[in-house]
Write a protein that holds these residues in place. Structure first.
Motif: not given
Length: 197
Positions: A38, A58-59, A62-63, A79, A164-166, A169, A182, A184
């Motif tokens: 990321i 976005i962050c 992400q987390y 999600y 976009l996705r992690p 998680r 961390h 993406v």
């Protein structure tokens, strides 16, 4: 034909009559086109003039723990819940991330053909299929397809056709790989169908 280094978007290079073509190969129901840490994505977005608020969104997505750095791992959410919590922020971020078509195409180029590093061998085509049968689409075809379509129906965090996705998680369980938290992922739903089209 020859195989290329794994870190490059190009998987094989085919040479015929002294003309080289670089091809990225996807098999099965592949949808994932890119993954990166990321912090590299954040640097790229800042260079492209994306606002801090969108980067923070976005962050946060992400987390999924209410932080922009993943520092509250005991609060990680699924999600669906993160999507609900961030719905308005994601809508605003999607607007900024998709308003400039040049940025969308540049991001697609980075994720699909070039990669995150300038020294890698860029792909010119994507082949999806098996040894027996597959479909091939050029970089130009991907861009033309994107220019003809709209993607504002996506509620999910996206840049053009890429969602976009992690990578991971780890909701409700122990963190198995810190690096994946961390990372993406950029993926294209219905990739094969769109390439066939």
């Amino acid at each position: 034909a020859r195989k290329i280094d794994k870190s490059s978007k190009t998987d094989i290079t085919i040479t015929y009559n002294n003309i080289e073509k670089n091809i990225s190969i996807k098999s099965g129901i592949a949808k994932i086109l890119h993954g990166e840490q990321i912090n590299f994505l954040i640097d790229y977005l800042k260079k492209k003039g994306i606002s801090q608020k969108t980067i923070d969104t976005i962050c946060l997505f992400q987390y999924g723990d209410g932080t922009t750095d993943g520092s509250s791992p005991q609060n990680r959410k699924e999600y669906y819940n993160v999507d609900i919590d961030l719905r308005n922020r994601i809508k605003e971020a999607n607007y900024e991330l998709n308003i400039d078509i040049e940025f969308v195409l540049d991001f697609m180029d980075r994720c699909i053909f070039k990669g995150s590093y300038d020294n890698l061998v860029a792909a010119e085509y994507i082949y999806i299929g098996t040894v027996e049968y597959g479909v091939l689409a050029s970089r130009n075809q991907f861009f033309k397809h994107t220019l003809k379509r709209r993607f504002d129906y996506f509620d999910h965090l996206h840049i053009g056709p890429l969602l976009l996705r992690p990578d991971a998680r780890y909701v409700g369980r122990e963190i198995a790989c810190e690096k994946k938290r961390h990372r993406v992922i950029a993926y294209w739903p219905n990739l094969r169908e769109d390439v066939e089209f």
